[in-house]
Design a protein around this motif. Structure first.
Motif, PDB file in Angstrom:
ATOM      1  N   GLU A 103       0.655  -1.486   0.154  1.00 48.66           N
ATOM      2  CA  GLU A 103      -0.133  -0.662  -0.026  1.00 48.66           C
ATOM      3  C   GLU A 103       0.935   1.382  -0.034  1.00 48.66           C
ATOM      4  O   GLU A 103       0.488   2.202  -0.410  1.00 48.66           O
ATOM      5  N   ALA A 104       1.664   1.098   0.686  1.00 49.41           N
ATOM      6  CA  ALA A 104       3.277   2.218   0.893  1.00 49.41           C
ATOM      7  C   ALA A 104       3.296   1.925  -0.520  1.00 49.41           C
ATOM      8  O   ALA A 104       3.911   3.209  -1.591  1.00 49.41           O
ATOM      9  N   ALA A 105       4.093   0.991  -0.791  1.00 52.32           N
ATOM     10  CA  ALA A 105       4.254   1.982  -2.493  1.00 52.32           C
ATOM     11  C   ALA A 105       3.129   2.040  -3.970  1.00 52.32           C
ATOM     12  O   ALA A 105       3.700   2.638  -4.341  1.00 52.32           O
ATOM     13  N   THR A 106       2.076   1.315  -3.265  1.00 54.27           N
ATOM     14  CA  THR A 106       1.092   2.441  -4.487  1.00 54.27           C
ATOM     15  C   THR A 106       0.507   3.666  -4.224  1.00 54.27           C
ATOM     16  O   THR A 106       1.260   4.062  -4.966  1.00 54.27           O
ATOM     17  N   GLU A 107       0.322   4.093  -2.553  1.00 58.94           N
ATOM     18  CA  GLU A 107       0.794   4.998  -2.174  1.00 58.94           C
ATOM     19  C   GLU A 107       2.209   6.207  -3.102  1.00 58.94           C
ATOM     20  O   GLU A 107       1.205   7.159  -3.340  1.00 58.94           O
ATOM     21  N   GLU A 108       3.043   6.129  -2.957  1.00 62.75           N
ATOM     22  CA  GLU A 108       3.917   6.526  -3.585  1.00 62.75           C
ATOM     23  C   GLU A 108       3.670   6.419  -4.768  1.00 62.75           C
ATOM     24  O   GLU A 108       4.404   7.622  -5.765  1.00 62.75           O
ATOM     25  N   THR A 109       3.585   5.519  -5.443  1.00 63.33           N
ATOM     26  CA  THR A 109       3.507   5.659  -6.860  1.00 63.33           C
ATOM     27  C   THR A 109       1.998   6.865  -7.655  1.00 63.33           C
ATOM     28  O   THR A 109       2.257   7.399  -8.714  1.00 63.33           O
ATOM     29  N   ARG A 110       0.996   6.668  -6.324  1.00 66.94           N
ATOM     30  CA  ARG A 110       0.356   7.398  -7.029  1.00 66.94           C
ATOM     31  C   ARG A 110       0.723   9.134  -6.743  1.00 66.94           C
ATOM     32  O   ARG A 110       0.356  10.142  -8.070  1.00 66.94           O
ATOM     33  N   LEU A 111       0.894   9.062  -5.671  1.00 66.11           N
ATOM     34  CA  LEU A 111       1.217  10.797  -5.474  1.00 66.11           C
ATOM     35  C   LEU A 111       2.459  10.987  -6.331  1.00 66.11           C
ATOM     36  O   LEU A 111       2.535  12.228  -6.931  1.00 66.11           O
ATOM     37  N   THR A 112       3.295  10.281  -6.906  1.00 62.69           N
ATOM     38  CA  THR A 112       4.700  10.758  -8.024  1.00 62.69           C
ATOM     39  C   THR A 112       3.545  11.229  -9.463  1.00 62.69           C
ATOM     40  O   THR A 112       3.700  11.898 -10.214  1.00 62.69           O
ATOM     41  N   ALA A 113       2.970   9.952  -9.932  1.00 63.56           N
ATOM     42  CA  ALA A 113       2.086   9.823 -10.911  1.00 63.56           C
ATOM     43  C   ALA A 113       1.296  11.235 -10.512  1.00 63.56           C
ATOM     44  O   ALA A 113       1.217  12.458 -11.508  1.00 63.56           O
ATOM     45  N   VAL A 114       0.502  11.902  -9.611  1.00 65.35           N
ATOM     46  CA  VAL A 114      -0.624  13.805  -9.342  1.00 65.35           C
ATOM     47  C   VAL A 114       0.839  14.953  -9.272  1.00 65.35           C
ATOM     48  O   VAL A 114       0.489  15.282  -9.870  1.00 65.35           O
ATOM     49  N   THR A 115       1.379  14.157  -8.553  1.00 60.48           N
ATOM     50  CA  THR A 115       3.036  15.441  -8.684  1.00 60.48           C
ATOM     51  C   THR A 115       3.465  15.585 -10.364  1.00 60.48           C
ATOM     52  O   THR A 115       3.325  16.875 -10.726  1.00 60.48           O
TER      53      THR A 115
END
Length: 286
Positions: free
Chosen positions: A151-163
């Motif tokens: 979940e942490a890796a997924t959230e990090e990927t999502r935040l990176t994409a949004v950023t």
């Protein structure tokens, strides 16, 4: 499993009893007949052995007696005291006797450990159940850790994409604003130029002499839509006048014009009416 604790305790007890008996016979044999010294030594060892046996019997029944335990420790302390006293009276080997004087106390301590082992011992079935519970808890903890990491890796990927998407949008907006700013600056320079008024005057002078056009920059900002009511609020035709006008335009040619042709000529002539009113007038006339 009991052999792991009972065998050292039995061995230490046997060594302590033999050592105590030997010391009593050697030490007291010089002051009294050796049979008497032997009886004294056997009395110490016998009392210790009797109290130990009674303690083991109570332990097998799940019981305990503080008095018996105190008597047993008393015999152990007596044996240890005999060994220490002999060590101080012996000539040339005091250190060696002191080195083994702790054996009776050690034997009692081993029996205490063995008793604790028996009171906390579990069956093989219970141990298997405990191991199963512990393994299940470890498995659940490992799965929870893996889920949290995922979940942490997924959230990090999502935040990176949004950023990154936000950065791209901001970059496009910045470029657009820069382009609009340059265009606006060009328009402003052209409006304030010295030849702009002369050029416009030369164009409009032939149509309207002595008129200098006023050129204002277009409004750059939010706009509000204008309703149909606002368009018709000034000089709006009444229903009768609109019907008469539609009928006149419709019969201006033979055969009569269609609605599309009539609407085109109506608006070309400079008249204004909403599409709803114009179509309603057409239906009334036609």
């Amino acid at each position: 499993m009991n052999a792991k604790t009972v065998l050292p305790a039995v061995a230490m007890t046997a060594v302590s009893m033999v050592l105590t008996l030997a010391v009593v016979v050697m030490w007291l044999g010089t002051a009294m007949p050796w049979p008497v010294a032997l009886v004294v030594g056997l009395g110490i060892d016998g009392g210790w052995l009797a109290t130990l046996a009674y303690e083991r019997r109570l332990a097998a029944q799940g019981d305990h007696s503080n008095a018996v335990t105190a008597v047993g420790w008393s015999f152990g302390l007596i044996a240890t005291g005999v060994l220490i006293a002999h060590a101080f009276t012996a000539e040339g080997s005091a250190g060696a006797w002191l080195a083994v004087a702790w054996l009776p106390i050690a034997a009692k301590a081993l029996w205490l450990v063995h008793g604790l082992w028996e009171r906390t011992a579990l069956t093989g079935k219970a141990l298997d159940a405990i191991q199963g519970i512990q393994q299940e808890a470890r498995d659940e903890a490992a799965v929870a850790r893996a889920r949290l990491r995922a979940e942490a890796a997924t959230e990090e990927t999502r935040l990176t994409a949004v950023t990154q998407a936000g950065a791209r949008v901001a970059h496009v907006q910045a470029k657009t604003a820069e382009t609009l700013s340059r265009a606006w600056s060009t328009l402003e320079t052209a409006r304030k130029g010295e030849g702009t008024g002369q050029a416009l005057t030369s164009v409009t002078a032939r149509v309207a002499p002595d008129v200098t056009p006023q050129w204002e920059l277009p409004v750059w900002g939010p706009t509000e839509p204008v309703s149909a009511f606002a368009l018709e609020s000034v000089g709006a035709l009444t229903d009768d006048a609109l019907d008469a006008l539609v009928d006149r335009i419709r019969h201006s040619e033979t055969p009569a014009l269609s609605y599309r042709e009539m609407a085109g000529r109506f608006r070309t002539a400079g008249h204004s009416a909403s599409e709803v009113r114009l179509r309603a007038a057409w239906k009334r006339v036609a």
